[in-house]
Design a protein around this motif. Structure first.
Motif: not given
Length: 406
Positions: A350-360
């Motif tokens: 969740g943190v990985g997707v929220g902090d890195f993938l979603v903003p991309s």
């Protein structure tokens, strides 16, 4: 009762059924990750909107005409003509909690230069407008009070207007554009603000003296709105009360008469938008949380199967002195291990997707730290809650019958 030994036995039991344990964890992983991602998007969007509104000034006040009843029909506020020059002049004279004031007149249409054209909105404003809305002049200069008195055909334009009409890298200062057949000379270019959270291009704008738009373009004697800047954000309410009293006196509204205008503060709009985003986020989180409930039921199902498969083992442990509470605690530990391990993996995802993938993908995202702590505690709770029934079933077995079980 040796707790450390129970942990070792529980870890070994979970490790002996790796695939089954992982599938049990998978629901928790997906559920926790989904909750954190939804909260991250919700909080990110909320902060993005607040930041966007802040760029227009947190102490911004906007006065607009109020809706009115005529012949039993409620009129469109934009069609009302209640804000006049006398209102603007009185605010300028008597303001105490307001620093900057600008009447506003708008007109939408096509602007033309040579063979190029684009659709835009012309804002008729006073010289205070740029300070109120926190605009900066990047090239050239703004019009002055003398231009307003003469209703001069001059303007400042946004970057989009420059790019659409003249091309990138072209100096538009001194060139004349036409809006609704009215020629207007460009004397300044605004610093770019880009797109806002609603997808609106803030640089697709032309700002001219309000007298020019009123007399030469719209041929009207009233304002679309009046924008003001309170002394401070904390004094916005006092400024609203001050403006309300001035306008009621000017419009001769007595006693219980309904205001024929509305005053909204930027802080009020920010709170409204924040409240809306909180509601949307809550709905998304609740929807994602249902997957955690399903995952918890899956853990209980797997633990019941495990108890059935290990009936003989349970009987032997009881036969050599293990009590019901000890057996119960062992299976609770196994359930919590599965739940917490899945929760930790879900938090990482969740943190990985929220902090890195979603903003991309260009979406605002901000993972609140408390969501991680809450997710961990929820996983512990789910492990205990859905592990309780299988644990009790194991603890209540008859040792003799358990040993005989095939």
């Amino acid at each position: 009762m040796n707790i450390l030994n129970l942990f070792k036995v529980s870890i070994k039991a979970v490790a002996n059924n790796k695939m089954r344990s992982f599938l049990s964890m998978l629901g928790i992983i997906i559920g926790v990750a989904a909750v954190i991602i939804m909260m991250a998007i919700g909080q990110g969007s909320k902060q993005s909107i607040r930041d966007e509104l802040s760029t227009m000034g947190t102490n911004l006040l906007t006065i607009r005409p109020g809706a009115d009843m005529r012949g039993g029909v409620r009129q469109d506020p934009s069609a009302m003509q209640t804000l006049k020059m006398a209102d603007y002049e009185r605010i300028l004279r008597e303001k105490k909690y307001v620093t900057k004031v600008s009447p506003e007149v708008t007109s939408g249409g096509q602007v033309i230069y040579g063979n190029n054209n684009t659709n835009t909105t012309v804002y008729g404003e006073s010289t205070d407008y740029l300070d109120i809305k926190l605009w900066k002049i990047e090239e050239g200069e703004c019009y002055n009070d003398e231009d307003i008195k003469k209703a001069a055909k001059v303007c400042v334009v946004g970057k989009t207007i420059v790019d659409e009409l003249f091309g990138e890298g072209t100096d538009p200062i001194g060139k004349t554009i036409r809006f609704k057949s009215i020629p207007m000379r460009i004397i300044g270019v605004l610093k770019s603000k880009g797109y806002n959270s609603w997808g609106m291009d803030q640089d697709n704008v032309i700002i001219a003296p309000y007298t020019t738009v009123m007399k030469r373009i719209n041929a009207q004697t009233y304002f679309s709105s009046i924008v003001c800047s309170a002394v401070t954000e904390e004094l916005s309410d006092a400024a609203i009360e001050e403006l309300t009293q001035m306008l009621r006196d000017n419009h001769k509204l007595k006693g219980e008469a309904v205001d024929d205008f509305t005053i909204r503060s930027q802080a009020e709009m920010m709170e409204t938008m924040s409240s809306t985003m909180d509601t949307v986020t809550l709905i998304l989180v609740v929807a994602a949380a249902f997957s955690l409930l399903v995952a918890g039921i899956g853990i209980m199902n797997i633990m019941l199967v495990s108890v059935t498969e290990r009936t003989k083992e349970i009987g032997l442990r009881m036969a050599v002195g293990a009590t019901g509470p000890v057996i119960s605690l062992q299976f609770l530990i196994e359930s919590v291990l599965i739940s917490v391990t899945g929760g930790v993996l879900g938090i990482l995802v969740g943190v990985g997707v929220g902090d890195f993938l979603v903003p991309s993908f260009g979406m605002p995202s901000s993972v609140p730290a408390w969501s991680v702590y809450v997710s961990f505690l929820v996983c512990v709770f789910l492990g205990v809650l859905f592990g309780y029934i299988p644990a009790q079933k194991a603890a209540n077995m008859d040792p003799i019958e358990a040993i005989r079980h095939e």
